[in-house]
Design a protein around this motif. Structure first.
Motif, PDB file in Angstrom:
ATOM      1  N   LYS A 198       0.824  -1.215   0.000  1.00  0.00           N
ATOM      2  CA  LYS A 198       0.000   0.000   0.000  1.00  0.00           C
ATOM      3  C   LYS A 198       0.851   1.256   0.000  1.00  0.00           C
ATOM      4  O   LYS A 198       0.476   2.273  -0.596  1.00  0.00           O
ATOM      5  N   ILE A 199       2.007   1.215   0.653  1.00  0.00           N
ATOM      6  CA  ILE A 199       2.905   2.370   0.607  1.00  0.00           C
ATOM      7  C   ILE A 199       3.471   2.540  -0.801  1.00  0.00           C
ATOM      8  O   ILE A 199       3.578   3.660  -1.308  1.00  0.00           O
ATOM      9  N   SER A 200       3.812   1.435  -1.458  1.00  0.00           N
ATOM     10  CA  SER A 200       4.348   1.517  -2.827  1.00  0.00           C
ATOM     11  C   SER A 200       3.308   2.086  -3.783  1.00  0.00           C
ATOM     12  O   SER A 200       3.653   2.768  -4.760  1.00  0.00           O
ATOM     13  N   LYS A 205      -5.909   6.083   1.290  1.00  0.00           N
ATOM     14  CA  LYS A 205      -7.257   5.752   1.740  1.00  0.00           C
ATOM     15  C   LYS A 205      -7.269   4.461   2.544  1.00  0.00           C
ATOM     16  O   LYS A 205      -7.842   4.387   3.643  1.00  0.00           O
ATOM     17  N   GLU A 206      -6.630   3.426   2.021  1.00  0.00           N
ATOM     18  CA  GLU A 206      -6.593   2.147   2.737  1.00  0.00           C
ATOM     19  C   GLU A 206      -5.628   2.188   3.907  1.00  0.00           C
ATOM     20  O   GLU A 206      -5.881   1.566   4.946  1.00  0.00           O
ATOM     21  N   LEU A 207      -4.541   2.909   3.766  1.00  0.00           N
ATOM     22  CA  LEU A 207      -3.586   3.004   4.873  1.00  0.00           C
ATOM     23  C   LEU A 207      -4.205   3.714   6.077  1.00  0.00           C
ATOM     24  O   LEU A 207      -4.035   3.283   7.213  1.00  0.00           O
ATOM     25  N   PHE A 208      -4.916   4.800   5.838  1.00  0.00           N
ATOM     26  CA  PHE A 208      -5.557   5.520   6.944  1.00  0.00           C
ATOM     27  C   PHE A 208      -6.619   4.671   7.635  1.00  0.00           C
ATOM     28  O   PHE A 208      -6.851   4.816   8.833  1.00  0.00           O
ATOM     29  N   SER A 209      -7.261   3.798   6.879  1.00  0.00           N
ATOM     30  CA  SER A 209      -8.308   2.928   7.442  1.00  0.00           C
ATOM     31  C   SER A 209      -7.808   1.491   7.528  1.00  0.00           C
ATOM     32  O   SER A 209      -8.506   0.551   7.178  1.00  0.00           O
ATOM     33  N   TYR A 210      -6.574   1.339   8.022  1.00  0.00           N
ATOM     34  CA  TYR A 210      -5.928   0.031   8.049  1.00  0.00           C
ATOM     35  C   TYR A 210      -6.710  -1.009   8.847  1.00  0.00           C
ATOM     36  O   TYR A 210      -6.635  -2.212   8.575  1.00  0.00           O
ATOM     37  N   ARG A 211      -7.470  -0.580   9.832  1.00  0.00           N
ATOM     38  CA  ARG A 211      -8.247  -1.538  10.625  1.00  0.00           C
ATOM     39  C   ARG A 211      -9.385  -2.159   9.825  1.00  0.00           C
ATOM     40  O   ARG A 211      -9.934  -3.176  10.223  1.00  0.00           O
ATOM     41  N   GLU A 212      -9.707  -1.566   8.710  1.00  0.00           N
ATOM     42  CA  GLU A 212     -10.741  -2.131   7.837  1.00  0.00           C
ATOM     43  C   GLU A 212     -10.145  -2.977   6.724  1.00  0.00           C
ATOM     44  O   GLU A 212     -10.842  -3.815   6.142  1.00  0.00           O
ATOM     45  N   HIS A 213      -8.875  -2.770   6.417  1.00  0.00           N
ATOM     46  CA  HIS A 213      -8.303  -3.385   5.220  1.00  0.00           C
ATOM     47  C   HIS A 213      -7.110  -4.307   5.474  1.00  0.00           C
ATOM     48  O   HIS A 213      -6.909  -5.263   4.720  1.00  0.00           O
ATOM     49  N   ALA A 214      -6.309  -4.025   6.479  1.00  0.00           N
ATOM     50  CA  ALA A 214      -5.056  -4.775   6.656  1.00  0.00           C
ATOM     51  C   ALA A 214      -5.321  -6.170   7.211  1.00  0.00           C
ATOM     52  O   ALA A 214      -6.076  -6.331   8.177  1.00  0.00           O
ATOM     53  N   PRO A 215      -4.696  -7.188   6.638  1.00  0.00           N
ATOM     54  CA  PRO A 215      -4.855  -8.538   7.177  1.00  0.00           C
ATOM     55  C   PRO A 215      -4.167  -8.673   8.534  1.00  0.00           C
ATOM     56  O   PRO A 215      -3.093  -8.115   8.751  1.00  0.00           O
ATOM     57  N   HIS A 216      -4.833  -9.359   9.449  1.00  0.00           N
ATOM     58  CA  HIS A 216      -4.260  -9.679  10.763  1.00  0.00           C
ATOM     59  C   HIS A 216      -3.941  -8.435  11.604  1.00  0.00           C
ATOM     60  O   HIS A 216      -3.067  -8.490  12.473  1.00  0.00           O
ATOM     61  N   HIS A 217      -4.620  -7.338  11.355  1.00  0.00           N
ATOM     62  CA  HIS A 217      -4.284  -6.114  12.086  1.00  0.00           C
ATOM     63  C   HIS A 217      -4.526  -6.264  13.585  1.00  0.00           C
ATOM     64  O   HIS A 217      -3.836  -5.647  14.394  1.00  0.00           O
ATOM     65  N   GLN A 218      -5.482  -7.116  13.975  1.00  0.00           N
ATOM     66  CA  GLN A 218      -5.730  -7.313  15.414  1.00  0.00           C
ATOM     67  C   GLN A 218      -4.522  -7.936  16.102  1.00  0.00           C
ATOM     68  O   GLN A 218      -4.208  -7.612  17.247  1.00  0.00           O
ATOM     69  N   LEU A 219      -3.851  -8.856  15.408  1.00  0.00           N
ATOM     70  CA  LEU A 219      -2.647  -9.484  15.955  1.00  0.00           C
ATOM     71  C   LEU A 219      -1.442  -8.549  15.867  1.00  0.00           C
ATOM     72  O   LEU A 219      -0.653  -8.447  16.803  1.00  0.00           O
ATOM     73  N   ALA A 220      -1.308  -7.873  14.746  1.00  0.00           N
ATOM     74  CA  ALA A 220      -0.125  -7.041  14.514  1.00  0.00           C
ATOM     75  C   ALA A 220      -0.125  -5.784  15.375  1.00  0.00           C
ATOM     76  O   ALA A 220       0.925  -5.352  15.860  1.00  0.00           O
ATOM     77  N   ILE A 221      -1.323  -5.196  15.572  1.00  0.00           N
ATOM     78  CA  ILE A 221      -1.417  -3.904  16.243  1.00  0.00           C
ATOM     79  C   ILE A 221      -2.497  -3.966  17.323  1.00  0.00           C
ATOM     80  O   ILE A 221      -3.579  -3.400  17.158  1.00  0.00           O
ATOM     81  N   PRO A 222      -2.232  -4.634  18.426  1.00  0.00           N
ATOM     82  CA  PRO A 222      -3.234  -4.646  19.498  1.00  0.00           C
ATOM     83  C   PRO A 222      -3.470  -3.249  20.067  1.00  0.00           C
ATOM     84  O   PRO A 222      -4.567  -2.922  20.504  1.00  0.00           O
TER      85      PRO A 222
END
Length: 262
Positions: A198-200, A205-222
Motif C-alpha cells: 500500500k505504501i508503494s 485511503k486504505e492506509l488511513f483505514s488500516y483496521r478495515e483493510h489490513a490482514p491480521h491487524h488485530q494481531l499485529a497492532i493490538p
C-alpha cells in the motif's frame, strides 16, 4: 544549499538491541548513520503518549543533557546504559512554530528524559551522543490521518539538515512473541507485505483505514502507539514514490524491525 535528509521510520524492537552489536538490525543502524550528517534530530517515540486533542504534541525543550529513562522491566543488564545527548531549544521552537502554523496544538516539556524508543535507536546510530535531540510525543487515541498531518507540517525540516525519526514498530504484539521461535509467523509477514504494497501504491485511503483493510491487524497492532509514528514520516514524504524499505527482519516469531525512509 543543504541536501535533503530523508525522514525515517525505525522498527526499534527490543531494548536488548543496544547490547547486541552483531544483530543484523544493529549493524544496519550503525551503517545507515554513516550516510547521514544532521545538525539536529527530531524523534517521535512510541513510548511517549500524550493526547493531541487535550494537550497537543508534547515537545522536549531541553537545553542541557537529557536523563536516560529505563522505562521497562526485565532488562536489568541495561540499567547502566546512558545516552547523554543534549537538547536543542532552537530546533524545538522550529517544530513548535511549524505545527502551530498548521493548526496543531503543542505543549512544551522541560523535564522528561529520553525513553528507550529514542536512546536504543540513537545509541546505535549515533553512539557519540553529540547531536542535539528534540523528542516528541504521539497519541494512540488519534487517527493515522492526524499523524500524517503532523508530518506534513514538518516537511520542510528535511531540507534544513534536520533528521526526523519515527521510532515504533509495524508488528508489535508482545503477547504473541516467543524467544524460542526462529521461524517468522506467516500472519506477521502478511501484515507487513500488505503495508509495503500500500505504501508503494501510495494508497492513503486504505492506509488511513488500516483496521478495515489490513490482514491480521488485530494481531499485529493490538495498540496503535508503535504503528502511528509511521504516518508522521509518511506525511513528510518528498513525493508519492519516495517510500523505500530499508530493512526487514523479525525476532521472536513476529517482532518486526521493518524500517522505511521517505
Amino acid at each position: 544549499m543543504p541536501s535533503r535528509i530523508a525522514p525515517l521510520f525505525i522498527g526499534h524492537g527490543s531494548p536488548n538491541l543496544i547490547a547486541q552489536p552483531l544483530h543484523n538490525m544493529s549493524i544496519f543502524l550503525s551503517t545507515l548513520s554513516t550516510q547521514i550528517h544532521p545538525k539536529a534530530i527530531v524523534i517521535f517515540t512510541a513510548h511517549w503518549e500524550e493526547s493531541i486533542e487535550n494537550r497537543g504534541v508534547s515537545i522536549s525543550f531541553h537545553e542541557n543533557e537529557y536523563k536516560t529513562m529505563h522505562d521497562f522491566q526485565g532488562f536489568s543488564k541495561l540499567s547502566h546504559v546512558s545516552y547523554p545527548a543534549k537538547g536543542s531549544p532552537e530546533t524545538a521552537q522550529l517544530v513548535e512554530t511549524k505545527l502551530n502554523q498548521n493548526g496543531i496544538k503543542t505543549r512544551r516539556e522541560y523535564d522528561r528524559g529520553l525513553d528507550h524508543g529514542s536512546w536504543v535507536v540513537l545509541g546505535l546510530m549515533f553512539p557519540d551522543s553529540n547531536i542535539p535531540i528534540v523528542q516528541c510525543s504521539i497519541d494512540p487515541t488519534s487517527s493515522a490521518e492526524t499523524h500524517f498531518k503532523i508530518g506534513k507540517a514538518l516537511k520542510e525540516l528535511s531540507e534544513m539538515e534536520i533528521l526526523v525519526i519515527a521510532s515504533g514498530g509495524t508488528v508489535h504484539n508482545l503477547l504473541e512473541t516467543n524467544s524460542k521461535k526462529k521461524k517468522t509467523e506467516r500472519w506477521a509477514e502478511e501484515f507487513d507485505n500488505w503495508l509495503i504494497d500500500k505504501i508503494s501504491q501510495w494508497n492513503l485511503k486504505e492506509l488511513f483505514s488500516y483496521r478495515e483493510h489490513a490482514p491480521h491487524h488485530q494481531l499485529a497492532i493490538p495498540r496503535s502507539e508503535h504503528f502511528l509514528p509511521l504516518f508522521i514520516v509518511m506525511g513528510m514524504a518528498q513525493d508519492e514514490t519516495s517510500g523505500k524499505v530499508l530493512f526487514r527482519q523479525y525476532d521472536f516469531g513476529s517482532l518486526s524491525y521493518l524500517s522505511f525512509s521517505f
